[in-house]
Design a protein around this motif. Structure first.
Motif, PDB file in Angstrom:
ATOM      1  N   UNK A   1     -20.595 -37.010 -17.745  1.00 51.63           N
ATOM      2  CA  UNK A   1     -20.217 -35.845 -16.954  1.00 51.63           C
ATOM      3  C   UNK A   1     -21.449 -35.043 -16.589  1.00 51.63           C
ATOM      4  N   UNK A   2     -21.399 -34.461 -15.399  1.00 49.54           N
ATOM      5  CA  UNK A   2     -22.391 -33.483 -14.977  1.00 49.54           C
ATOM      6  C   UNK A   2     -21.765 -32.113 -15.217  1.00 49.54           C
ATOM      7  N   UNK A   3     -22.520 -31.229 -15.883  1.00 47.52           N
ATOM      8  CA  UNK A   3     -22.055 -29.865 -16.147  1.00 47.52           C
ATOM      9  C   UNK A   3     -23.113 -28.908 -15.608  1.00 47.52           C
ATOM     10  N   UNK A   4     -22.703 -28.036 -14.707  1.00 47.73           N
ATOM     11  CA  UNK A   4     -23.601 -27.034 -14.133  1.00 47.73           C
ATOM     12  C   UNK A   4     -23.180 -25.665 -14.648  1.00 47.73           C
ATOM     13  N   UNK A   5     -24.166 -24.846 -14.992  1.00 46.97           N
ATOM     14  CA  UNK A   5     -23.905 -23.511 -15.525  1.00 46.97           C
ATOM     15  C   UNK A   5     -24.931 -22.544 -14.957  1.00 46.97           C
ATOM     16  N   UNK A   6     -24.470 -21.351 -14.555  1.00 46.62           N
ATOM     17  CA  UNK A   6     -25.410 -20.334 -14.103  1.00 46.62           C
ATOM     18  C   UNK A   6     -26.023 -19.645 -15.320  1.00 46.62           C
ATOM     19  N   UNK A   7     -27.144 -19.012 -15.125  1.00 43.63           N
ATOM     20  CA  UNK A   7     -27.850 -18.326 -16.199  1.00 43.63           C
ATOM     21  C   UNK A   7     -26.915 -17.370 -16.938  1.00 43.63           C
ATOM     22  N   UNK A   8     -26.919 -17.464 -18.269  1.00 46.36           N
ATOM     23  CA  UNK A   8     -26.094 -16.604 -19.100  1.00 46.36           C
ATOM     24  C   UNK A   8     -24.733 -17.188 -19.437  1.00 46.36           C
ATOM     25  N   UNK A   9     -24.312 -18.210 -18.734  1.00 41.50           N
ATOM     26  CA  UNK A   9     -23.017 -18.845 -18.991  1.00 41.50           C
ATOM     27  C   UNK A   9     -23.066 -19.584 -20.328  1.00 41.50           C
ATOM     28  N   UNK A  10     -21.954 -19.554 -21.060  1.00 41.63           N
ATOM     29  CA  UNK A  10     -21.881 -20.231 -22.351  1.00 41.63           C
ATOM     30  C   UNK A  10     -20.672 -21.139 -22.427  1.00 41.63           C
ATOM     31  N   UNK A  11     -20.850 -22.259 -23.098  1.00 41.35           N
ATOM     32  CA  UNK A  11     -19.732 -23.085 -23.545  1.00 41.35           C
ATOM     33  C   UNK A  11     -19.611 -22.788 -25.030  1.00 41.35           C
ATOM     34  N   UNK A  12     -18.536 -22.130 -25.427  1.00 42.94           N
ATOM     35  CA  UNK A  12     -18.360 -21.760 -26.823  1.00 42.94           C
ATOM     36  C   UNK A  12     -18.351 -22.994 -27.717  1.00 42.94           C
ATOM     37  N   UNK A  13     -18.562 -22.779 -29.006  1.00 42.80           N
ATOM     38  CA  UNK A  13     -18.592 -23.903 -29.938  1.00 42.80           C
ATOM     39  C   UNK A  13     -17.312 -24.727 -29.814  1.00 42.80           C
ATOM     40  N   UNK A  14     -17.496 -26.029 -29.849  1.00 38.43           N
ATOM     41  CA  UNK A  14     -16.397 -26.984 -29.735  1.00 38.43           C
ATOM     42  C   UNK A  14     -16.724 -28.202 -30.583  1.00 38.43           C
ATOM     43  N   UNK A  15     -15.714 -29.038 -30.852  1.00 38.59           N
ATOM     44  CA  UNK A  15     -15.913 -30.219 -31.682  1.00 38.59           C
ATOM     45  C   UNK A  15     -16.740 -31.262 -30.952  1.00 38.59           C
ATOM     46  N   UNK A  16     -17.425 -32.076 -31.735  1.00 35.80           N
ATOM     47  CA  UNK A  16     -18.285 -33.119 -31.186  1.00 35.80           C
ATOM     48  C   UNK A  16     -17.541 -34.451 -31.123  1.00 35.80           C
ATOM     49  N   UNK A  17     -17.822 -35.255 -30.092  1.00 36.26           N
ATOM     50  CA  UNK A  17     -17.291 -36.619 -30.074  1.00 36.26           C
ATOM     51  C   UNK A  17     -18.041 -37.454 -31.110  1.00 36.26           C
ATOM     52  N   UNK A  18     -17.587 -38.681 -31.379  1.00 32.32           N
ATOM     53  CA  UNK A  18     -18.274 -39.514 -32.377  1.00 32.32           C
ATOM     54  C   UNK A  18     -19.763 -39.740 -32.077  1.00 32.32           C
ATOM     55  N   UNK A  19     -20.124 -39.824 -30.801  1.00 33.10           N
ATOM     56  CA  UNK A  19     -21.526 -40.001 -30.417  1.00 33.10           C
ATOM     57  C   UNK A  19     -21.720 -39.395 -29.028  1.00 33.10           C
ATOM     58  N   UNK A  20     -22.838 -38.660 -28.861  1.00 33.95           N
ATOM     59  CA  UNK A  20     -23.075 -38.034 -27.565  1.00 33.95           C
ATOM     60  C   UNK A  20     -24.534 -37.615 -27.436  1.00 33.95           C
ATOM     61  N   UNK A  21     -24.970 -37.499 -26.180  1.00 35.94           N
ATOM     62  CA  UNK A  21     -26.302 -36.966 -25.894  1.00 35.94           C
ATOM     63  C   UNK A  21     -26.198 -36.014 -24.710  1.00 35.94           C
ATOM     64  N   UNK A  22     -27.199 -35.166 -24.620  1.00 34.39           N
ATOM     65  CA  UNK A  22     -27.276 -34.179 -23.548  1.00 34.39           C
ATOM     66  C   UNK A  22     -28.650 -34.302 -22.914  1.00 34.39           C
ATOM     67  N   UNK A  23     -28.689 -34.532 -21.612  1.00 33.80           N
ATOM     68  CA  UNK A  23     -29.952 -34.602 -20.876  1.00 33.80           C
ATOM     69  C   UNK A  23     -29.964 -33.465 -19.870  1.00 33.80           C
ATOM     70  N   UNK A  24     -31.026 -32.692 -19.867  1.00 36.07           N
ATOM     71  CA  UNK A  24     -31.144 -31.587 -18.923  1.00 36.07           C
ATOM     72  C   UNK A  24     -31.721 -32.133 -17.620  1.00 36.07           C
ATOM     73  N   UNK A  25     -30.937 -32.018 -16.549  1.00 36.96           N
ATOM     74  CA  UNK A  25     -31.374 -32.467 -15.237  1.00 36.96           C
ATOM     75  C   UNK A  25     -32.111 -31.367 -14.492  1.00 36.96           C
TER      76      UNK A  25
END
Length: 120
Positions: free
Chosen positions: A36-60
């Motif tokens: 998934x691509x997730x775009x967020x404006x400055x100051x936006x937050x995704x509150x704490x949530x559960x993790x999938x079994x395996x995942x990575x995050x790459x900043x584009x």
């Protein structure tokens, strides 16, 4: 085929127009694999949530802060990080776009390595 640069631009524009300051799009769904691509404006937050079994995050694009388990890690464009296996959150420190790669299930699906060693 999806173009990440085009997706990132499009969803950042949508995030800027969204009252919550974010936009997301699941563009690859293959069995337990999700991207998934997730775009967020400055100051936006995704509150704490559960993790999938395996995942990575790459900043584009941009600069984000990954939080979880009392720790925090700042990531900038071009960096990739394994997500913690515990509850975590994400905050955009500037207008940002990330690529989330997640595996939603791991049970019952042997890896090629496991299949090779079982046959030996």
């Amino acid at each position: 085929m999806d173009d990440l640069t085009t997706l990132a631009r499009h969803h950042l524009d949508q995030a800027k127009a969204d009252p919550h300051g974010r936009s997301a799009h699941l563009f690859l769904h293959d069995g337990p694999l999700r991207q998934s691509v997730i775009a967020m404006v400055s100051g936006c937050e995704l509150n704490e949530h559960n993790a999938p079994p395996a995942a990575s995050l790459q900043v584009l694009h941009g600069h984000v802060r990954l939080t979880g388990g009392g720790d925090r890690m700042d990531l900038i464009a071009g960096q990739v990080q394994e997500l913690p296996h515990e509850r975590h959150g994400l905050r955009a420190l500037e207008d940002s776009v990330v690529l989330l790669t997640a595996v939603t299930a791991t049970h019952g699906c042997p890896t090629p390595y496991e299949e090779d060693t079982a046959a030996a």
